[in-house]
Design a protein around this motif. Sequence first.
Motif, PDB file in Angstrom:
ATOM      1  N   VAL A   1      -6.102   3.931  -4.372  1.00  0.00           N
ATOM      2  CA  VAL A   1      -5.486   2.696  -3.860  1.00  0.00           C
ATOM      3  C   VAL A   1      -6.568   1.695  -3.477  1.00  0.00           C
ATOM      4  CG1 VAL A   1      -4.142   1.699  -1.966  1.00  0.00           C
ATOM      5  CG2 VAL A   1      -3.366   3.801  -3.092  1.00  0.00           C
TER       6      VAL A   1
ATOM      7  N   VAL B   1       0.842  -1.204   0.000  1.00  0.00           N
ATOM      8  CA  VAL B   1       0.000   0.000   0.000  1.00  0.00           C
ATOM      9  C   VAL B   1       0.871   1.245   0.000  1.00  0.00           C
ATOM     10  CG1 VAL B   1      -1.644   1.365   1.368  1.00  0.00           C
ATOM     11  CG2 VAL B   1      -2.011  -1.106   1.053  1.00  0.00           C
TER      12      VAL B   1
ATOM     13  N   LEU C   1       2.219   1.902  -3.539  1.00  0.00           N
ATOM     14  CA  LEU C   1       1.235   2.500  -4.434  1.00  0.00           C
ATOM     15  C   LEU C   1       1.047   3.982  -4.135  1.00  0.00           C
ATOM     16  CD1 LEU C   1      -1.451  -0.358  -4.563  1.00  0.00           C
ATOM     17  CD2 LEU C   1       0.220   0.250  -6.327  1.00  0.00           C
ATOM     18  N   LYS C   2       1.025   4.319  -2.866  1.00  0.00           N
ATOM     19  CA  LYS C   2       0.885   5.730  -2.507  1.00  0.00           C
ATOM     20  C   LYS C   2       2.114   6.521  -2.951  1.00  0.00           C
ATOM     21  CE  LYS C   2      -2.180   5.102   1.481  1.00  0.00           C
ATOM     22  NZ  LYS C   2      -2.322   5.261   2.952  1.00  0.00           N
TER      23      LYS C   2
END
Length: 512
Positions: A386, A373, A376-377
């Motif tokens: 996301v 995560v 992706l950020k």
Amino acid sequence: MKIIGYNCIPKSSILIVHQELSSLMFCQPKLLISSYYQKKNSFVTRLQCSVASRPYASRSDSARSNKKQGKSSSLYGRTSLLEMKNERIANRARVYEFLKSIGIEPDELDGLELPVTVDVMKERVDFLHTLGLTVEDINNYPLVLGCSVKKNMIPVLDYLGKLGVKRSKITEFLRRYPQVLHASVVVDLAPVVKYLEGTDIKPNDIPRVLEKYPEVLGYKLEGTMSTSVAYLVGIGVARREIGGLLTRYPEILGMRVGRVIKPFVEYLESLGIPTLAVARLIEKRPHLLGFGLEDQIKPNVKLLTEFGVREASISSVIAQYPEITGLDLGTKLHKQQSFLTSLVDLSREDFGKLIEKMPQIVSLSSTAVVKHVDFLKSCGFSEKQVKKMVVGCPQLLALNMDIMKLNFDYFQGKMGRELDELVDFPAFFTYGLESTIRPRHQMVAKKGLKCSLAWLLNCSDVKFEQRMKYDTIDVNEMEDESSFDMNTLMEPRNNESDSDYDEDEDSDEEYL
């Protein structure tokens, strides 16, 4: 004396009753007895003289004599048998006393033939100790004390050693199945080993099978073992897979078809998994048959529906991740749902979709999820984006991070596309850069076509080559993101077995 008086006396009486009369009284009559009577009675006279010459004692005298000497008058020696019985009782009491002194409870040994001396029993106990068995182990199965070291234990252990059972495994082997020490090598053990070899279990794998499941040595050939194998072949398990399947999970040989295997197969069929697909799952993961149907599988299926998985998707979830049926699923689902909700704000429906697309997510570590995560950020996606990407392609939370970085760099540097395209098709990260993404992108760029990532990637190589022959792109050919296809489980098999047993073993381990 008158001769007439003699004729009144019976001849036999003269010889038997009146033997003690004076010879002078009958001297004259004897002279008148004919030679016929002399010959006839001579034998009787000799017999009586012989009996009379023997010592004679009355019954009362004999009884008094035996009573004084303390002996029985019986001809069968009843006192001797009683003494032997008392001696056996005394010996057994001494053996019991010895066993109690070392912590062994002999209560279950009544009626079992035991050594007559403490020394022999001590030898047996000491030998069991050398095999690694403790007093607790013996108390768990005290009947092992009825096995002779030379007649029972050593022949069985020698046979197991010749088969290849390792010395380091023998203690656990005997703890699980101490009854083997009672077995006959020729009558009980050898036929079972021969049967195992007949199921295509490799000779080198026989000791592994016995080490994993020693109880198999106690089964009858015409019973559970043969019926379980026959049933599996009957539902579609490939005959050549049986050997590897049993090597990896020999417990199947002890499962009853009617109570365990058949109910398991029929329940999966009721969920929508075809029989042949069930057979393929068993080939690849035979341990599934060890999951309890009533206490594990059915409750877990119910839990999945409670956490948002649609009933129509249950079969797909199990086919993708069969182990989910045997997990402590309640704990995992609660924990994972709470964690993901706090991380990307998932709803119950979103969580159900995640499980449908990637059921392995219930076992995914929180560390891996956070790591992906955060990546992706760092690429510039918002929390809302996301969330959409994770729900659309939960595999993003488990991919190799290096591969994801390479794909993203190529997407930004060479393809020059917008981030929103990745939000719409997050499965981009699941394709190989060199095998799929780069060559297809180059072909499309060379032809001057503009297409979505889904049109570019979500098709087979054959289908893509056909598309390259088009002058324009037909939007109707744009496919949805791929999902699990049950038919892949039932495709024709190749010549290589999926059930080959491969396990690293310590080559220096000592054998029996």
